[in-house]
Motif scaffolding. Structure first.
Motif, PDB file in Angstrom:
ATOM      1  N   PRO A  62       0.815  -1.230   0.000  1.00 25.41           N
ATOM      2  CA  PRO A  62       0.000   0.000   0.000  1.00 25.41           C
ATOM      3  C   PRO A  62       0.842   1.271   0.000  1.00 25.41           C
ATOM      4  CG  PRO A  62       0.039  -0.967   2.188  1.00 25.41           C
ATOM      5  CD  PRO A  62       0.670  -1.972   1.266  1.00 25.41           C
ATOM      6  N   GLY A  63       2.123   1.169   0.414  1.00 18.84           N
ATOM      7  CA  GLY A  63       2.980   2.342   0.433  1.00 18.84           C
ATOM      8  C   GLY A  63       3.643   2.641  -0.896  1.00 18.84           C
ATOM      9  N   SER A  64       3.483   1.766  -1.865  1.00 17.63           N
ATOM     10  CA  SER A  64       4.038   2.019  -3.193  1.00 17.63           C
ATOM     11  C   SER A  64       3.386   3.259  -3.796  1.00 17.63           C
ATOM     12  CB  SER A  64       3.788   0.815  -4.103  1.00 17.63           C
ATOM     13  OG  SER A  64       3.869   1.177  -5.474  1.00 17.63           O
ATOM     14  N   PRO A  65       4.166   4.213  -4.318  1.00 16.87           N
ATOM     15  CA  PRO A  65       3.566   5.401  -4.928  1.00 16.87           C
ATOM     16  C   PRO A  65       2.580   5.051  -6.043  1.00 16.87           C
ATOM     17  CG  PRO A  65       5.904   5.763  -4.571  1.00 16.87           C
ATOM     18  CD  PRO A  65       5.651   4.320  -4.281  1.00 16.87           C
ATOM     19  N   TYR A  66       2.901   4.025  -6.829  1.00 11.94           N
ATOM     20  CA  TYR A  66       1.993   3.618  -7.909  1.00 11.94           C
ATOM     21  C   TYR A  66       0.656   3.138  -7.337  1.00 11.94           C
ATOM     22  CZ  TYR A  66       0.213   1.324 -12.101  1.00 11.94           C
ATOM     23  OH  TYR A  66      -0.588   0.957 -13.159  1.00 11.94           O
ATOM     24  N   ILE A  67       0.718   2.271  -6.340  1.00 12.07           N
ATOM     25  CA  ILE A  67      -0.505   1.739  -5.736  1.00 12.07           C
ATOM     26  C   ILE A  67      -1.323   2.861  -5.101  1.00 12.07           C
ATOM     27  CG2 ILE A  67      -1.436   0.210  -3.956  1.00 12.07           C
ATOM     28  CD1 ILE A  67      -0.280  -1.239  -6.403  1.00 12.07           C
ATOM     29  N   ALA A  68      -0.654   3.734  -4.370  1.00 11.49           N
ATOM     30  CA  ALA A  68      -1.355   4.835  -3.706  1.00 11.49           C
ATOM     31  C   ALA A  68      -2.020   5.770  -4.710  1.00 11.49           C
ATOM     32  CB  ALA A  68      -0.371   5.614  -2.827  1.00 11.49           C
ATOM     33  N   ARG A  69      -1.370   5.990  -5.828  1.00  9.21           N
ATOM     34  CA  ARG A  69      -1.879   6.939  -6.820  1.00  9.21           C
ATOM     35  C   ARG A  69      -2.968   6.351  -7.695  1.00  9.21           C
ATOM     36  NH1 ARG A  69      -3.892  10.005  -9.819  1.00  9.21           N
ATOM     37  NH2 ARG A  69      -2.962  11.621 -11.131  1.00  9.21           N
ATOM     38  N   PHE A  70      -2.815   5.079  -8.103  1.00  8.42           N
ATOM     39  CA  PHE A  70      -3.702   4.533  -9.117  1.00  8.42           C
ATOM     40  C   PHE A  70      -4.635   3.419  -8.648  1.00  8.42           C
ATOM     41  CE2 PHE A  70      -0.043   6.242 -11.460  1.00  8.42           C
ATOM     42  CZ  PHE A  70      -0.710   7.164 -12.256  1.00  8.42           C
ATOM     43  N   ASP A  71      -4.327   2.735  -7.560  1.00  3.41           N
ATOM     44  CA  ASP A  71      -5.113   1.563  -7.190  1.00  3.41           C
ATOM     45  C   ASP A  71      -5.932   1.712  -5.907  1.00  3.41           C
ATOM     46  OD1 ASP A  71      -4.210   0.331  -9.451  1.00  3.41           O
ATOM     47  OD2 ASP A  71      -2.555  -0.694  -8.455  1.00  3.41           O
ATOM     48  N   LEU A  72      -5.350   2.303  -4.865  1.00  4.84           N
ATOM     49  CA  LEU A  72      -6.119   2.469  -3.631  1.00  4.84           C
ATOM     50  C   LEU A  72      -7.377   3.317  -3.849  1.00  4.84           C
ATOM     51  CD1 LEU A  72      -3.369   2.854  -0.872  1.00  4.84           C
ATOM     52  CD2 LEU A  72      -4.513   0.790  -1.713  1.00  4.84           C
ATOM     53  N   PRO A  73      -7.339   4.346  -4.707  1.00  7.44           N
ATOM     54  CA  PRO A  73      -8.576   5.102  -4.961  1.00  7.44           C
ATOM     55  C   PRO A  73      -9.674   4.253  -5.587  1.00  7.44           C
ATOM     56  CG  PRO A  73      -6.681   6.411  -5.597  1.00  7.44           C
ATOM     57  CD  PRO A  73      -6.175   5.026  -5.326  1.00  7.44           C
ATOM     58  N   LYS A  74      -9.302   3.214  -6.337  1.00  4.74           N
ATOM     59  CA  LYS A  74     -10.325   2.345  -6.926  1.00  4.74           C
ATOM     60  C   LYS A  74     -11.096   1.607  -5.835  1.00  4.74           C
ATOM     61  CE  LYS A  74      -7.826   1.455 -11.248  1.00  4.74           C
ATOM     62  NZ  LYS A  74      -7.327   0.421 -12.172  1.00  4.74           N
ATOM     63  N   ILE A  75     -10.364   1.151  -4.815  1.00  5.16           N
ATOM     64  CA  ILE A  75     -11.023   0.457  -3.705  1.00  5.16           C
ATOM     65  C   ILE A  75     -11.933   1.423  -2.947  1.00  5.16           C
ATOM     66  CG2 ILE A  75     -10.634  -0.827  -1.566  1.00  5.16           C
ATOM     67  CD1 ILE A  75      -7.906  -1.668  -2.757  1.00  5.16           C
ATOM     68  N   ALA A  76     -11.449   2.637  -2.739  1.00  8.18           N
ATOM     69  CA  ALA A  76     -12.272   3.657  -2.076  1.00  8.18           C
ATOM     70  C   ALA A  76     -13.517   3.964  -2.900  1.00  8.18           C
ATOM     71  CB  ALA A  76     -11.453   4.926  -1.863  1.00  8.18           C
ATOM     72  N   SER A 123     -17.561   3.655  -2.073  1.00  5.81           N
ATOM     73  CA  SER A 123     -18.417   4.833  -2.202  1.00  5.81           C
ATOM     74  C   SER A 123     -19.525   4.644  -3.228  1.00  5.81           C
ATOM     75  CB  SER A 123     -17.565   6.042  -2.585  1.00  5.81           C
ATOM     76  OG  SER A 123     -18.362   7.171  -2.846  1.00  5.81           O
ATOM     77  N   VAL A 124     -19.172   4.106  -4.403  1.00  2.00           N
ATOM     78  CA  VAL A 124     -20.118   4.022  -5.519  1.00  2.00           C
ATOM     79  C   VAL A 124     -20.998   2.781  -5.439  1.00  2.00           C
ATOM     80  CG1 VAL A 124     -20.285   3.840  -8.045  1.00  2.00           C
ATOM     81  CG2 VAL A 124     -18.604   5.367  -7.015  1.00  2.00           C
ATOM     82  N   MET A 125     -20.448   1.672  -4.936  1.00  2.00           N
ATOM     83  CA  MET A 125     -21.210   0.423  -4.861  1.00  2.00           C
ATOM     84  C   MET A 125     -21.071  -0.208  -3.473  1.00  2.00           C
ATOM     85  SD  MET A 125     -20.466  -1.214  -8.639  1.00  2.00           S
ATOM     86  CE  MET A 125     -21.773  -2.428  -8.420  1.00  2.00           C
ATOM     87  N   PRO A 126     -21.551   0.492  -2.438  1.00  2.00           N
ATOM     88  CA  PRO A 126     -21.372  -0.015  -1.067  1.00  2.00           C
ATOM     89  C   PRO A 126     -22.076  -1.340  -0.825  1.00  2.00           C
ATOM     90  CG  PRO A 126     -22.945   1.804  -1.111  1.00  2.00           C
ATOM     91  CD  PRO A 126     -22.305   1.755  -2.463  1.00  2.00           C
ATOM     92  N   GLU A 127     -23.079  -1.664  -1.646  1.00  2.00           N
ATOM     93  CA  GLU A 127     -23.837  -2.897  -1.430  1.00  2.00           C
ATOM     94  C   GLU A 127     -23.000  -4.146  -1.704  1.00  2.00           C
ATOM     95  OE1 GLU A 127     -24.514  -1.850  -5.786  1.00  2.00           O
ATOM     96  OE2 GLU A 127     -24.226  -0.791  -3.876  1.00  2.00           O
ATOM     97  N   VAL A 128     -21.884  -4.004  -2.440  1.00  2.00           N
ATOM     98  CA  VAL A 128     -21.044  -5.170  -2.716  1.00  2.00           C
ATOM     99  C   VAL A 128     -19.656  -5.038  -2.102  1.00  2.00           C
ATOM    100  CG1 VAL A 128     -22.256  -5.681  -4.873  1.00  2.00           C
ATOM    101  CG2 VAL A 128     -20.191  -4.259  -4.925  1.00  2.00           C
ATOM    102  N   TYR A 129     -19.400  -3.953  -1.410  1.00  2.00           N
ATOM    103  CA  TYR A 129     -18.052  -3.726  -0.870  1.00  2.00           C
ATOM    104  C   TYR A 129     -17.756  -4.676   0.280  1.00  2.00           C
ATOM    105  CZ  TYR A 129     -14.117  -1.550   1.518  1.00  2.00           C
ATOM    106  OH  TYR A 129     -12.903  -1.334   2.130  1.00  2.00           O
ATOM    107  N   LEU A 130     -16.564  -5.264   0.236  1.00  2.00           N
ATOM    108  CA  LEU A 130     -16.078  -6.174   1.276  1.00  2.00           C
ATOM    109  C   LEU A 130     -14.845  -5.544   1.898  1.00  2.00           C
ATOM    110  CD1 LEU A 130     -16.457  -9.107   2.456  1.00  2.00           C
ATOM    111  CD2 LEU A 130     -14.775  -9.824   0.743  1.00  2.00           C
TER     112      LEU A 130
END
Length: 233
Positions: free
Chosen positions: A196-210, A214-221
């Motif tokens: 999670p501390g990778s700059p690439y992951i923080a910039r491009f991937d962690l926001p997808k999980i967030a 936010s957008v589909m809380p009914e399926v979020y795990l």
């Protein structure tokens, strides 16, 4: 996604920001559910879906946080077994796309719902042969269907979304039959969770999980289903 991008870290991220490159993670689109879908529970106890949408780290992470997903494995689809390794796929000349094989329980989540997550959160389906900073045919948007019913659901959903004009451009996602899926090297599995501390992951991937939360809380795990936890059993 490549070794140079990961190693360049903060300096390269600053360059991307200066150039104004956008990412799917920043532009999640709230989408309607498919008008045509496979009813829950009408398939077997375990089904498979294979999606490609840029670097497989982020796509894998999104589906590892999706309820009803039993396992999500990063790998390669679209090419031959002989070239199904990272260095070859990275040339963009193998026919492979960085892909994720999703095993899911159809009693908990439908194939159409997985497609909704894929098009809404996991990537930008209007980008041709690229996602964010990653370019080449290996980063193309693709749905590799495993049955005629999956093909029909995907075709109808793409048509539905294009007609609704919810994206800034036309969907360019390739729909192709799955001939084979080859798991990626072990160091690619669970990469977003383990780094999670990778700059690439923080910039491009962690926001997808967030955005999934936010957008589909009914399926979020909240707790991801990791490949490492499957092999440990």
């Amino acid at each position: 996604m490549n070794k140079f991008v990961v190693a360049a870290g903060t300096l390269m991220l600053s360059a991307w920001a200066w150039m104004g490159l956008s990412t799917a993670a920043e532009n999640a689109v709230k989408l309607p559910a498919p008008a045509f879908d496979l009813p829950k529970g009408t398939e077997s106890a375990r089904e498979t879906a294979v999606f490609a949408g840029g670097c497989f780290w982020g796509v894998q992470a999104v589906f590892q946080h999706t309820q009803g997903v039993l396992n999500a494995v990063s790998g390669y689809a679209g090419g031959q077994q002989a070239t199904a390794h990272y260095d070859s796929v990275g040339t963009g000349r193998t026919g492979h796309a960085e892909s994720v094989q999703i095993s899911y329980d159809p009693k908990q989540i439908s194939y159409g719902k997985l497609l909704q997550v894929y098009f809404s959160v996991a990537h930008d389906p209007t980008q041709l042969n690229r996602q964010g900073p990653d370019s080449g045919t290996q980063y193309r948007s693709a749905v590799f269907y495993t049955s005629p019913s999956q093909k029909e659901v995907a075709e109808r959903y793409v048509a539905q979304l294009d007609a609704a004009k919810l994206f800034h451009g036309k969907i360019v996602t390739q729909l192709a039959p799955l001939t084979a899926f080859y798991p990626a090297e072990a160091y690619h599995q669970d990469y977003a969770t383990l780094n999670p501390g990778s700059p690439y992951i923080a910039r491009f991937d962690l926001p997808k999980i967030a955005n999934l939360k936010s957008v589909m809380p009914e399926v979020y795990l909240d707790k991801p289903v990791l490949v490492s936890s499957q092999t440990a059993r």
